[in-house]
Design a protein around this motif. Sequence first.
Motif, PDB file in Angstrom:
ATOM      1  N   ILE A 209      51.535  33.306  -3.638  1.00 47.58           N
ATOM      2  CA  ILE A 209      52.445  33.407  -4.795  1.00 47.58           C
ATOM      3  C   ILE A 209      52.029  34.592  -5.657  1.00 47.58           C
ATOM      4  CG2 ILE A 209      53.124  32.339  -6.984  1.00 47.58           C
ATOM      5  CD1 ILE A 209      52.855  29.655  -5.682  1.00 47.58           C
ATOM      6  N   PHE A 243      61.193  33.203 -10.991  1.00 47.27           N
ATOM      7  CA  PHE A 243      60.489  33.908 -12.070  1.00 47.27           C
ATOM      8  C   PHE A 243      60.818  35.392 -12.164  1.00 47.27           C
ATOM      9  CE2 PHE A 243      57.750  30.574 -10.229  1.00 47.27           C
ATOM     10  CZ  PHE A 243      57.775  29.688 -11.282  1.00 47.27           C
ATOM     11  N   PRO A 256      54.039  35.654 -13.193  1.00 46.06           N
ATOM     12  CA  PRO A 256      54.164  34.767 -14.351  1.00 46.06           C
ATOM     13  C   PRO A 256      53.378  33.469 -14.150  1.00 46.06           C
ATOM     14  CG  PRO A 256      56.316  35.452 -13.527  1.00 46.06           C
ATOM     15  CD  PRO A 256      55.323  35.958 -12.564  1.00 46.06           C
ATOM     16  N   LEU A 257      53.141  33.120 -12.871  1.00 43.23           N
ATOM     17  CA  LEU A 257      52.394  31.898 -12.601  1.00 43.23           C
ATOM     18  C   LEU A 257      50.913  32.055 -12.886  1.00 43.23           C
ATOM     19  CD1 LEU A 257      54.579  31.225  -9.723  1.00 43.23           C
ATOM     20  CD2 LEU A 257      53.462  29.256 -10.701  1.00 43.23           C
ATOM     21  N   HIS A 258      50.475  33.276 -13.057  1.00 42.53           N
ATOM     22  CA  HIS A 258      49.050  33.492 -13.278  1.00 42.53           C
ATOM     23  C   HIS A 258      48.744  33.908 -14.706  1.00 42.53           C
ATOM     24  CE1 HIS A 258      49.474  33.809  -8.892  1.00 42.53           C
ATOM     25  NE2 HIS A 258      48.383  33.103  -8.928  1.00 42.53           N
ATOM     26  N   LYS A 259      49.775  33.906 -15.541  1.00 43.79           N
ATOM     27  CA  LYS A 259      49.534  34.226 -16.946  1.00 43.79           C
ATOM     28  C   LYS A 259      49.323  32.924 -17.698  1.00 43.79           C
ATOM     29  CE  LYS A 259      52.314  38.344 -17.049  1.00 43.79           C
ATOM     30  NZ  LYS A 259      53.708  38.667 -17.300  1.00 43.79           N
ATOM     31  N   ILE A 260      48.366  32.926 -18.607  1.00 42.50           N
ATOM     32  CA  ILE A 260      48.049  31.683 -19.295  1.00 42.50           C
ATOM     33  C   ILE A 260      48.812  31.583 -20.616  1.00 42.50           C
ATOM     34  CG2 ILE A 260      46.151  30.201 -20.068  1.00 42.50           C
ATOM     35  CD1 ILE A 260      44.350  31.985 -18.274  1.00 42.50           C
ATOM     36  N   GLU A 262      51.989  31.955 -21.573  1.00 44.54           N
ATOM     37  CA  GLU A 262      53.284  31.296 -21.679  1.00 44.54           C
ATOM     38  C   GLU A 262      53.159  29.774 -21.513  1.00 44.54           C
ATOM     39  OE1 GLU A 262      56.483  32.954 -21.793  1.00 44.54           O
ATOM     40  OE2 GLU A 262      55.285  34.696 -22.364  1.00 44.54           O
ATOM     41  N   PRO A 263      53.845  28.998 -22.340  1.00 44.52           N
ATOM     42  CA  PRO A 263      53.851  27.554 -22.104  1.00 44.52           C
ATOM     43  C   PRO A 263      54.676  27.249 -20.852  1.00 44.52           C
ATOM     44  CG  PRO A 263      55.316  28.112 -23.924  1.00 44.52           C
ATOM     45  CD  PRO A 263      54.643  29.381 -23.512  1.00 44.52           C
ATOM     46  N   PRO A 264      54.265  26.265 -20.050  1.00 47.50           N
ATOM     47  CA  PRO A 264      54.991  25.988 -18.802  1.00 47.50           C
ATOM     48  C   PRO A 264      56.390  25.462 -19.066  1.00 47.50           C
ATOM     49  CG  PRO A 264      53.319  24.326 -19.201  1.00 47.50           C
ATOM     50  CD  PRO A 264      53.137  25.363 -20.265  1.00 47.50           C
TER      51      PRO A 264
ATOM     52  N   MET B   1      51.535  25.902 -15.813  1.00 49.24           N
ATOM     53  CA  MET B   1      51.314  26.573 -14.530  1.00 49.24           C
ATOM     54  C   MET B   1      51.471  25.597 -13.371  1.00 49.24           C
ATOM     55  SD  MET B   1      50.702  29.586 -15.563  1.00 49.24           S
ATOM     56  CE  MET B   1      51.631  29.213 -17.037  1.00 49.24           C
ATOM     57  N   THR B   2      50.811  24.435 -13.522  1.00 49.90           N
ATOM     58  CA  THR B   2      50.870  23.449 -12.444  1.00 49.90           C
ATOM     59  C   THR B   2      52.317  23.067 -12.158  1.00 49.90           C
ATOM     60  OG1 THR B   2      48.779  22.626 -13.271  1.00 49.90           O
ATOM     61  CG2 THR B   2      49.937  21.244 -11.681  1.00 49.90           C
ATOM     62  N   ALA B   3      53.093  22.850 -13.238  1.00 51.61           N
ATOM     63  CA  ALA B   3      54.490  22.456 -13.056  1.00 51.61           C
ATOM     64  C   ALA B   3      55.231  23.511 -12.243  1.00 51.61           C
ATOM     65  CB  ALA B   3      55.147  22.269 -14.414  1.00 51.61           C
ATOM     66  N   GLN B   4      54.960  24.784 -12.546  1.00 48.78           N
ATOM     67  CA  GLN B   4      55.653  25.852 -11.831  1.00 48.78           C
ATOM     68  C   GLN B   4      55.185  25.954 -10.388  1.00 48.78           C
ATOM     69  OE1 GLN B   4      54.585  28.838 -14.637  1.00 48.78           O
ATOM     70  NE2 GLN B   4      56.488  28.634 -15.790  1.00 48.78           N
ATOM     71  N   ARG B   5      53.870  25.810 -10.195  1.00 52.12           N
ATOM     72  CA  ARG B   5      53.343  25.862  -8.833  1.00 52.12           C
ATOM     73  C   ARG B   5      53.909  24.748  -7.977  1.00 52.12           C
ATOM     74  NH1 ARG B   5      48.328  28.442  -7.677  1.00 52.12           N
ATOM     75  NH2 ARG B   5      48.103  30.015  -9.274  1.00 52.12           N
ATOM     76  N   VAL B   8      57.321  25.549  -6.923  1.00 54.71           N
ATOM     77  CA  VAL B   8      57.329  26.509  -5.809  1.00 54.71           C
ATOM     78  C   VAL B   8      56.973  25.790  -4.505  1.00 54.71           C
ATOM     79  CG1 VAL B   8      56.278  28.582  -4.849  1.00 54.71           C
ATOM     80  CG2 VAL B   8      56.772  28.478  -7.285  1.00 54.71           C
TER      81      VAL B   8
END
Lengths: 267, 73
Positions: A209, A243, A256-260, A262-264, B1-5, B8
């Motif tokens: 990813i 994303f 974007p999955l590796h940036k801390i 941003e709130p999920p 992050m976990t939610a997005q992972r 995916v």
Amino acid sequence: MYHAIKERVTELLSTGEVKGFLALKKDNGHIKPHLYVSPDEIDQLSIGDGETAGDARYPLTKILTMLLQNHSGEPFGILARGCDQRALRALAAWNQISLEQVVVIGVACSEELARACNCGLPYPDEWLEGEQIEPKDPRPVEWEAKSPLQRLDLWRAEFEKCIKCYGCRNICPMCFCKECSLESEDVVTKGEIPPDLPMFHLVRALHMIGRCVDCGLCEEACPASIPLRALYKKVNDIVETRFQFRAGIEQTEQSPLHKIAEPPAAI
Amino acid sequence: MTAQRVAVLRDLLEFVGIEGERLNLVWVSSAEGPRFANEMTEFTEKIRSLGPLNWNYQWAVPDSELRAANPSK
């Protein structure tokens, strides 16, 4: 052939602008990666045309990563196709290399190679040889046309061929982790072939990813001919759809999955 | 992050032909025992209703049977 590239490399090496130039060399009929340190051998420079255009490819960017880590601060040059350029950017975004000291000499891929690779972007930013070929669709369309049941059967058959050689990981320019989940006994049972289905391949896919630059070296390296690229193309497609991100396109962006910061978002 | 992972991974599971519903993500605090039990029961029921994976069993022949069928190898 490739006069423009040879001239430019000779110039870089003789003026001392780079300490070495990483490219391919045709030696006794074989093409292999080579670090040119003087202009003497430049005649043997190859852009990887063996029997057909670009059929000899190597993870030059992976070699460059090692070089730069051992000779930090020293300038090096590299021969780069579109995929190599994306890998360089992605590696820089992941803080594996610094591009300040890297001189990139681009090669645009031939129509033949772009078709064989089904490449989504077969040229770097700037190139000295080759021409701009129309990019192909980067999605695994032929797989998506199948029904879920067909896909399950086919992927199982493909994953079962795996001999767990770790070739896909070892050749991947973006696999730079010092510790690898695929060696963790919690995820992959030791001493068993094929590896746990479909865990082994999905773990690797998930780790691609925001990293996979779609160079296709994994599939070329696979001795079992598993269509790994279709899997990672799908990962890229999912990441792009969800994303709006594609690895190696922006110079400094991590996914974007590796940036801390941003709130999920909600699932 | 976990939610997005997880989102995916769910798409990816669908791509290899495994139902996305087989993957579930919930946050339960250690103080929410009944909720945990509830979530688990619900998920177990869901998996049970989906049944086993639809593997095509022709790929799942054990080595011993293969060897018996081809003694020369």
